[in-house]
Design a protein around this motif. Sequence first.
Motif, PDB file in Angstrom:
ATOM      1  N   GLN A  50       0.344 -15.472  21.787  1.00  0.00           N
ATOM      2  CA  GLN A  50       0.367 -16.860  22.271  1.00  0.00           C
ATOM      3  C   GLN A  50       0.916 -16.927  23.696  1.00  0.00           C
ATOM      4  OE1 GLN A  50      -1.085 -19.490  20.652  1.00  0.00           O
ATOM      5  NE2 GLN A  50      -0.773 -20.407  22.688  1.00  0.00           N
ATOM      6  N   ASP A  51       1.914 -16.093  24.003  1.00  0.00           N
ATOM      7  CA  ASP A  51       2.453 -16.015  25.368  1.00  0.00           C
ATOM      8  C   ASP A  51       1.340 -15.630  26.347  1.00  0.00           C
ATOM      9  OD1 ASP A  51       4.678 -15.422  27.461  1.00  0.00           O
ATOM     10  OD2 ASP A  51       3.621 -13.497  27.292  1.00  0.00           O
ATOM     11  N   SER A  52       0.462 -14.735  25.915  1.00  0.00           N
ATOM     12  CA  SER A  52      -0.642 -14.317  26.776  1.00  0.00           C
ATOM     13  C   SER A  52      -1.600 -15.478  27.022  1.00  0.00           C
ATOM     14  CB  SER A  52      -1.408 -13.160  26.122  1.00  0.00           C
ATOM     15  OG  SER A  52      -0.539 -12.124  25.754  1.00  0.00           O
ATOM     16  N   ILE A  53      -1.947 -16.183  25.964  1.00  0.00           N
ATOM     17  CA  ILE A  53      -2.904 -17.295  26.095  1.00  0.00           C
ATOM     18  C   ILE A  53      -2.310 -18.407  26.960  1.00  0.00           C
ATOM     19  CG2 ILE A  53      -4.094 -19.104  24.780  1.00  0.00           C
ATOM     20  CD1 ILE A  53      -4.157 -17.022  22.416  1.00  0.00           C
ATOM     21  N   THR A  54      -1.038 -18.726  26.720  1.00  0.00           N
ATOM     22  CA  THR A  54      -0.397 -19.836  27.426  1.00  0.00           C
ATOM     23  C   THR A  54      -0.265 -19.546  28.924  1.00  0.00           C
ATOM     24  OG1 THR A  54       0.872 -20.368  25.450  1.00  0.00           O
ATOM     25  CG2 THR A  54       1.694 -21.261  27.538  1.00  0.00           C
ATOM     26  N   ASN A  55       0.052 -18.288  29.250  1.00  0.00           N
ATOM     27  CA  ASN A  55       0.418 -17.982  30.639  1.00  0.00           C
ATOM     28  C   ASN A  55      -0.616 -17.181  31.402  1.00  0.00           C
ATOM     29  OD1 ASN A  55       3.270 -19.038  30.771  1.00  0.00           O
ATOM     30  ND2 ASN A  55       3.386 -17.739  28.961  1.00  0.00           N
ATOM     31  N   TRP A  67       2.097 -11.084  33.231  1.00  0.00           N
ATOM     32  CA  TRP A  67       2.488 -12.193  34.123  1.00  0.00           C
ATOM     33  C   TRP A  67       4.002 -12.205  34.302  1.00  0.00           C
ATOM     34  CZ3 TRP A  67       5.560 -16.505  33.108  1.00  0.00           C
ATOM     35  CH2 TRP A  67       5.986 -16.634  31.773  1.00  0.00           C
ATOM     36  N   ALA A  68       4.753 -11.912  33.206  1.00  0.00           N
ATOM     37  CA  ALA A  68       6.218 -11.802  33.269  1.00  0.00           C
ATOM     38  C   ALA A  68       6.676 -11.149  31.978  1.00  0.00           C
ATOM     39  CB  ALA A  68       6.881 -13.172  33.417  1.00  0.00           C
ATOM     40  N   THR A  69       7.671 -10.258  32.080  1.00  0.00           N
ATOM     41  CA  THR A  69       8.203  -9.567  30.904  1.00  0.00           C
ATOM     42  C   THR A  69       9.605 -10.059  30.582  1.00  0.00           C
ATOM     43  OG1 THR A  69       9.016  -7.766  32.300  1.00  0.00           O
ATOM     44  CG2 THR A  69       6.834  -7.484  31.312  1.00  0.00           C
ATOM     45  N   ALA A  70      10.099  -9.631  29.404  1.00  0.00           N
ATOM     46  CA  ALA A  70      11.439 -10.006  28.951  1.00  0.00           C
ATOM     47  C   ALA A  70      12.488  -9.109  29.607  1.00  0.00           C
ATOM     48  CB  ALA A  70      11.515  -9.875  27.427  1.00  0.00           C
ATOM     49  N   ASP A  71      13.761  -9.480  29.434  1.00  0.00           N
ATOM     50  CA  ASP A  71      14.878  -8.680  29.965  1.00  0.00           C
ATOM     51  C   ASP A  71      15.221  -7.553  28.991  1.00  0.00           C
ATOM     52  OD1 ASP A  71      15.039 -10.252  32.171  1.00  0.00           O
ATOM     53  OD2 ASP A  71      16.805 -11.374  31.532  1.00  0.00           O
ATOM     54  N   SER A  72      14.222  -6.777  28.609  1.00  0.00           N
ATOM     55  CA  SER A  72      14.481  -5.672  27.684  1.00  0.00           C
ATOM     56  C   SER A  72      13.306  -4.704  27.740  1.00  0.00           C
ATOM     57  CB  SER A  72      14.676  -6.171  26.250  1.00  0.00           C
ATOM     58  OG  SER A  72      13.539  -6.884  25.804  1.00  0.00           O
ATOM     59  N   GLY A 123      11.469 -13.829  33.292  1.00  0.00           N
ATOM     60  CA  GLY A 123      11.203 -15.076  32.578  1.00  0.00           C
ATOM     61  C   GLY A 123      10.192 -14.992  31.454  1.00  0.00           C
ATOM     62  N   GLY A 124       9.769 -13.789  31.082  1.00  0.00           N
ATOM     63  CA  GLY A 124       8.806 -13.646  29.996  1.00  0.00           C
ATOM     64  C   GLY A 124       9.473 -13.346  28.667  1.00  0.00           C
ATOM     65  N   VAL A 125       8.653 -13.102  27.652  1.00  0.00           N
ATOM     66  CA  VAL A 125       9.183 -12.825  26.316  1.00  0.00           C
ATOM     67  C   VAL A 125       8.784 -11.442  25.796  1.00  0.00           C
ATOM     68  CG1 VAL A 125       9.263 -15.260  25.674  1.00  0.00           C
ATOM     69  CG2 VAL A 125       7.208 -13.921  25.139  1.00  0.00           C
ATOM     70  N   VAL A 126       7.819 -10.786  26.418  1.00  0.00           N
ATOM     71  CA  VAL A 126       7.339  -9.491  25.924  1.00  0.00           C
ATOM     72  C   VAL A 126       8.165  -8.375  26.578  1.00  0.00           C
ATOM     73  CG1 VAL A 126       5.367  -7.929  25.750  1.00  0.00           C
ATOM     74  CG2 VAL A 126       5.008 -10.411  25.640  1.00  0.00           C
ATOM     75  N   ASP A 148       3.784  -5.431  15.237  1.00  0.00           N
ATOM     76  CA  ASP A 148       5.097  -5.987  15.518  1.00  0.00           C
ATOM     77  C   ASP A 148       5.241  -7.371  14.873  1.00  0.00           C
ATOM     78  OD1 ASP A 148       7.518  -5.327  17.395  1.00  0.00           O
ATOM     79  OD2 ASP A 148       7.176  -7.498  17.530  1.00  0.00           O
ATOM     80  N   PRO A 149       6.434  -7.661  14.316  1.00  0.00           N
ATOM     81  CA  PRO A 149       6.641  -8.991  13.718  1.00  0.00           C
ATOM     82  C   PRO A 149       6.455 -10.135  14.717  1.00  0.00           C
ATOM     83  CG  PRO A 149       8.583  -7.570  13.419  1.00  0.00           C
ATOM     84  CD  PRO A 149       7.565  -6.760  14.138  1.00  0.00           C
ATOM     85  N   ASN A 150       6.616  -9.857  16.005  1.00  0.00           N
ATOM     86  CA  ASN A 150       6.444 -10.893  17.035  1.00  0.00           C
ATOM     87  C   ASN A 150       5.040 -10.916  17.623  1.00  0.00           C
ATOM     88  OD1 ASN A 150       9.205 -11.851  17.066  1.00  0.00           O
ATOM     89  ND2 ASN A 150       9.724  -9.897  18.018  1.00  0.00           N
ATOM     90  N   SER A 151       4.117 -10.180  17.045  1.00  0.00           N
ATOM     91  CA  SER A 151       2.785 -10.053  17.650  1.00  0.00           C
ATOM     92  C   SER A 151       2.145 -11.413  17.922  1.00  0.00           C
ATOM     93  CB  SER A 151       1.877  -9.217  16.741  1.00  0.00           C
ATOM     94  OG  SER A 151       0.604  -9.078  17.327  1.00  0.00           O
ATOM     95  N   ASP A 152       2.184 -12.312  16.951  1.00  0.00           N
ATOM     96  CA  ASP A 152       1.532 -13.613  17.147  1.00  0.00           C
ATOM     97  C   ASP A 152       2.160 -14.380  18.315  1.00  0.00           C
ATOM     98  OD1 ASP A 152      -0.122 -13.016  15.059  1.00  0.00           O
ATOM     99  OD2 ASP A 152       0.855 -14.360  13.617  1.00  0.00           O
TER     100      ASP A 152
END
Length: 456
Positions: free
Chosen positions: A16-21, A155-160, A173-176, A8-12
């Motif tokens: 990082q979301d995983s490491i941060t949270n 920890w938290a997923t995106a609204d999608s 409140g997540g991004v994944v 995925d183009p957003n993989s990095d």
Amino acid sequence: MPSDAPIDPNSDDYIQDSITNSGDYIKVPNSSFTTPVYFAASTDPSYTITPALFGPTVTVHIPTSAQPAPGTDSQLIIYDLTLNESVGLHHATFDTTWHADGTDRYLLDSEGLDEAIGGTPGNSGHRGVPAPIRALRYDEVQSGTINHRLECFWWATADSHVFPMSLHENNRGGVVPEGMVVRIKPSVDLDSLGLSSQALVIAKALQTYGCVVGDNSGSGNKLKIETNSNWNLSGTAFQAVPWSMWEFIQAGYNPVTEETVTMFRQGDSPDITYSGAIDTMIKESTPTATSGGSVTLQADGADPGSTGEDDSVLLRWYLGSIPNGSTVTSAKIVLNVTNDTNSTGYDLYELKRAWTEGGASWNQYASGSNWQTPGAEGTDDRGTTVLGTVAPTDTGTYALTLNSAGLAVVQNWISTPSSNHGFIITNSTNTDGLTFSSSEETTSADRPLLIINYTE
Ligand SMILES: [Ca+2]
Ligand SMILES: [Ca+2]
Ligand SMILES: [Ca+2]
């Protein structure tokens, strides 16, 4: 999963979301958030459970010894081999019978996809993740090899959400997005990392099949496993496999067919900002009326029956997120049917004019612009080739697979987006009408859904 599956183009960013949270590596849940799993026999009592909040009504055998998890989710999973099903219960309680807020049921011999995204009819619930994926069993690990994908809760997923999931939780409140699949990179030599025997078996599955991000934990990214006192997995079981050794597979990638699956639904998919769907119905009996805001859409060959006048439905989805040059391999339309039809069904044709949701009526395709023939019946108004037939004999979820002519139409829309004017659903001789939810339906999961599989 192919080792060269697209990343995925957003993989990095997601790593990082995983490491941060969630720290440096995936966690093992405490026993309140593992899931008790039972195998039921035909001699165990049978219960029919209608959930209070969400999911299908299920009939399932449950052993008298069964207990839900002690945590706040009170979850429970049953494998009922005599009924060919796995059943999950959420907020499960027992008094004289079993109750649950949520249920899911998937047929054990099916492909495991939710009927809501065109999977096997009868598969339903938990936003598209079957119970066998949601609770890795101890006996599978003891066998030495796991031959399927796992689930992680984030920890938290995106609204999608993306394929293979059918829904998502909101406002976490997540991004994944839910449905994303993360795996240990194929290049990692897991045998060299000093993992415990159980952790090594699980890590090999996470490398071969990955895990689907299918739920929210509230804190920390964790594995989904069954409740079992024999686990020998410490909190640091996967410390030797830090997130830097992981990658996210392209959103919607299907490793079985090596296609990408993209879903389009108003206010929902590909994400909640999608507004590319329009729909309306046109009625011969009220030829100047517009119905773009109606929450239901009706096709009928005799409305009212005494006159035989027709109702037809117009639908269009913009497909901008599919790359030009892609090859369409299949396409499905999924509808929430509120009134079924005992007829030969209603046929799907390509529309050829830039009709508007607010202006289309029996007489006009847009305000002030007449169809060639009223009812969009002219050859300049619509195609003459049937692309599929909508013939639901029950209410609820109905999936229509487009035929080869339908695929060619969708392929042309991707090559030439300006030619995309959507479909008309119509039949002039049926006397039993068909009604389904529109893009204005309050419950987003009930709005018309277009699913397109493609290869790049
Ligand atoms: Ca509409
Ligand atoms: Ca008619
Ligand atoms: Ca009917």
